[in-house]
Design an enzyme around this catalytic site. Structure first.
Site, short mmCIF file in Angstrom:
data_model
loop_
_atom_site.label_atom_id
_atom_site.label_comp_id
_atom_site.label_asym_id
_atom_site.label_seq_id
_atom_site.Cartn_x
_atom_site.Cartn_y
_atom_site.Cartn_z
N HIS A 80 -1.70 33.35 16.15
CA HIS A 80 -2.14 32.96 17.13
C HIS A 80 -1.62 33.64 18.35
O HIS A 80 -0.54 32.55 18.43
CB HIS A 80 -3.15 31.86 17.07
CG HIS A 80 -3.73 31.52 18.65
ND1 HIS A 80 -5.22 31.38 18.34
CD2 HIS A 80 -3.55 31.43 19.72
CE1 HIS A 80 -5.53 31.23 19.57
NE2 HIS A 80 -4.52 31.09 20.36
N HIS A 134 -10.33 37.83 9.39
CA HIS A 134 -10.09 36.51 10.19
C HIS A 134 -11.27 35.69 10.55
O HIS A 134 -12.28 36.12 11.06
CB HIS A 134 -9.68 36.88 11.87
CG HIS A 134 -9.12 35.86 12.57
ND1 HIS A 134 -7.99 35.54 13.22
CD2 HIS A 134 -9.92 34.38 12.71
CE1 HIS A 134 -8.01 34.31 13.94
NE2 HIS A 134 -9.08 33.83 13.66
N HIS A 184 -6.86 38.39 16.64
CA HIS A 184 -7.82 38.59 17.83
C HIS A 184 -7.17 39.01 19.09
O HIS A 184 -6.90 38.08 19.92
CB HIS A 184 -8.63 37.20 17.85
CG HIS A 184 -7.96 35.85 17.94
ND1 HIS A 184 -6.44 35.82 18.51
CD2 HIS A 184 -8.23 34.72 17.17
CE1 HIS A 184 -6.15 34.65 18.25
NE2 HIS A 184 -6.98 33.79 17.53
N HIS A 235 -13.20 31.63 10.08
CA HIS A 235 -13.47 30.31 10.06
C HIS A 235 -14.46 29.73 9.08
O HIS A 235 -15.69 30.27 9.38
CB HIS A 235 -13.53 29.40 11.22
CG HIS A 235 -12.29 29.86 12.02
ND1 HIS A 235 -11.01 29.31 11.97
CD2 HIS A 235 -11.79 30.88 13.01
CE1 HIS A 235 -10.06 29.68 12.89
NE2 HIS A 235 -10.46 30.89 13.44
N ASP A 252 -13.18 36.41 13.47
CA ASP A 252 -12.83 35.13 14.11
C ASP A 252 -14.05 34.43 14.30
O ASP A 252 -14.46 33.43 15.34
CB ASP A 252 -12.29 35.24 15.54
CG ASP A 252 -11.57 34.03 16.07
OD1 ASP A 252 -11.44 33.09 15.08
OD2 ASP A 252 -11.36 33.98 17.05
N LYS A 291 -0.55 31.58 8.26
CA LYS A 291 -0.87 31.48 9.63
C LYS A 291 -0.12 30.77 10.52
O LYS A 291 0.35 29.53 10.34
CB LYS A 291 -2.35 30.95 9.62
CG LYS A 291 -2.95 31.10 11.29
CD LYS A 291 -3.06 32.32 11.77
CE LYS A 291 -3.84 32.35 12.78
NZ LYS A 291 -5.17 32.42 13.30
C1 NCD Z 1 -10.91 28.96 16.63
C2 NCD Z 1 -11.63 27.90 15.93
O1 NCD Z 1 -12.81 27.31 16.41
O2 NCD Z 1 -10.87 27.30 14.95
N1 NCD Z 1 -11.38 29.16 17.63
C3 NCD Z 1 -11.26 30.06 18.63
O3 NCD Z 1 -11.62 30.04 19.92
N2 NCD Z 1 -11.11 31.50 18.17
C4 NCD Z 1 -9.31 29.02 16.38
C5 NCD Z 1 -8.72 30.29 17.02
O4 NCD Z 1 -8.98 31.29 16.10
O5 NCD Z 1 -7.95 30.27 17.54
ZN ZN Z 2 -9.86 32.19 14.77
ZN ZN Z 3 -6.80 31.85 17.08
#
Ligand code: NCD
Ligand code: ZN
Ligand code: ZN
Length: 345
Positions: free
Chosen positions: A137, A14, A175, A16, A248, A100
Site C-alpha cells: 500500500h 487485490h 491500487h 478484501h 480492491d 502485504k
Molecule cells: C481498504 C479496506 O477497507 O480494507 N480500503 C480502501 O480504501 N482501499 C484498505 C486498502 O486497501 O487500503
Molecule cells: Zn485494499
Molecule cells: Zn491499500
C-alpha cells in the site's frame, strides 16, 4: 460492434473478504466470477503469522458457497515483528502467495503496519531470497504531506529506496492511483508490477466531491484528478503485462460508510467485471481486457492462467441490488451511476 467477449477466467489480485457475517455475504460475489484472488490480511486483529493465515483460509473455505470453484491466495500482514522463518515456511508450503506491507496508519486496519522501514529490511531480504513477492500500500502517512500527494511521495521516499537496497525483491504496487505510479512501473524492470482498481479507471475526484460528497466513492488511495485517471486507463489498456486487475473490493457496513467519518473502501465485487468491460469498451480496448484481467496477473506471480473461460455479453442494463444483507447490517454495492450493459453470461 462487439456484443460478446469470451476470455480466460479472470482473477482478482487485490481483494478484501473480511470475516464472519461479512465474509459470508461478500465471498459469493467474487467466487461467482473470479477463479482466484489475493486475500488482503487487514483483519482486526491482522493475519500476521502462518497459523493466522491457515486459520483464516479455513474460515474462507468454510464460507464457500456450494459448488463454487474459487481459490483464495493468502497473504501475511508484515509487521516489525514478523518472523522470517515462519514467513518462509508459509511460502514454501504454498500456504501464502505474498506478503502485504501497510505503512502504519495509511489505510483501514493498518495500525499494526510498519513505522520504521529499516526494521523490516531483514524480512524483505529473506523474501527476495525465497522469491516471495511483496504487495505494497504505497502512501506516506506524514501529516504535512497532502493526501493527494501521498502516493507520489511514497515512491520517492520509501519504495524506490526499498527496491534499491533489496535487489531481487518482486514488488506489486497495489491500487496505483496516479500517473506517477504508472510511470514508475513503466520505468522499472520486470520485477515491479501494479494492480489497478475499477473505480480508479472510471472516476476522478470530481465524481466523489462535486455536487456533494459521495461516501461510497471514498477509498484509499483517494481518487485523484482526471489526468491521473487517464494515465491509469492508458496503462491498463496498453497491453503491458506489468499492469493487472486488483479490484480492491473493500466492503464496510453501510452505516460505517454513511457516517460522520466515513470508512475508506468501495465494495465493487458484484459489478467489477461489468464496469471493466464498460470502461475498456469506451476506451476502444476490449481486445486488451483479457490480458489485464486474466493473463498478466498469473504471469507476474508465476502461476498458470485459468483453464476455463467466461463470456461477457452486452444487453439490457444490469439490475444491481443497492445493498446486500451482511448479518445484522447491510453492505452497499458500489453504484457507478451509469447503466452497465455488460454482464457475465
Ligand atoms: C481498504 C479496506 O477497507 O480494507 N480500503 C480502501 O480504501 N482501499 C484498505 C486498502 O486497501 O487500503
Ligand atoms: Zn485494499
Ligand atoms: Zn491499500
Amino acid at each position: 460492434m462487439t456484443q460478446s467477449l469470451t476470455i480466460r477466467r479472470p482473477d482478482d489480485w487485490h481483494l478484501h473478504l473480511r470475516d464472519g457475517a461479512m465474509l459470508r455475504a461478500v465471498l459469493p460475489e467474487t467466487a461467482r466470477h473470479f477463479a482466484r484472488a489475493i486475500i488482503m490480511p487487514n483483519l482486526v486483529p491482522p493475519v500476521v503469522t502462518s497459523a493466522d493465515a491457515a486459520a483464516y483460509r479455513d474460515r474462507i473455505m468454510d464460507a464457500m458457497p456450494e459448488g463454487a470453484d474459487f481459490t483464495p491466495l493468502m497473504t501475511l500482514y508484515l509487521t516489525e515483528d514478523t518472523d522470517p522463518d515462519d514467513l518462509a515456511a508459509a511460502h514454501d508450503s504454498g500456504l501464502i502467495t505474498s506478503v502485504k506491507l501497510y505503512p502504519a496508519g495509511a489505510t483501514t486496519n493498518s495500525a499494526s503496519g510498519v513505522k520504521d522501514f529499516d526494521k523490516v529490511r531483514p524480512v524483505l531480504e529473506r523474501m527476495a531470497e525465497i522469491g516471495c513477492p511483496l504487495c505494497v500500500h504505497g502512501e506516506v502517512t506524514d501529516r504535512e504531506i497532502d493526501i493527494f500527494d501521498r502516493e507520489a511521495v511514497f515512491i520517492d521516499r520509501v519504495l524506490d529506496p526499498i527496491r534499491r537496497t533489496t535487489p531481487g525483491l518482486r514488488v506489486i504496487m497495489e491500487h496505483i492511483t496516479t500517473r506517477n505510479g504508472a510511470d514508475y512501473v513503466a520505468s522499472a524492470p520486470e520485477d515491479l508490477g501494479a494492480t489497478i482498481t475499477v473505480q480508479h479507471l472510471m472516476f476522478d475526484r470530481n465524481d466523489m466531491l462535486v455536487g456533494g460528497m459521495r461516501p461510497h466513492y471514498y477509498c484509499l488511495p483517494i481518487l485523484k484528478r482526471r489526468e491521473h485517471r487517464e494515465a491509469l486507463l492508458a496503462a491498463a489498456t496498453s497491453g503491458d503485462p506489468r499492469y493487472f486487475l486488483g479490484t480492491d473490493s473493500a466492503p464496510h457496513p453501510t452505516h460505517a460508510k454513511e457516517a460522520e467519518c466515513c470508512a475508506a473502501g468501495c465494495f465493487t465485487a458484484p459489478i467489477a467485471l461489468s464496469c471493466l468491460a464498460h470502461v475498456f469498451e469506451e476506451a476502444g480496448a476490449l481486445d486488451k481486457l483479457e490480458g489485464f484481467a486474466s493473463l498478466h496477473g498469473p504471469a507476474f506471480y508465476g502461476l498458470p492462467v485459468n483453464d476455463d473461460t467466461i463470456t461477457l455479453s452486452k444487453g439490457d442494463a444490469l439490475e444491481i441490488p443497492k445493498t446486500l444483507p451482511a448479518g445484522d447490517h447491510t453492505v452497499t454495492v458500489f453504484d457507478p451511476g451509469l447503466p452497465l450493459n455488460w454482464r457475465v453470461a
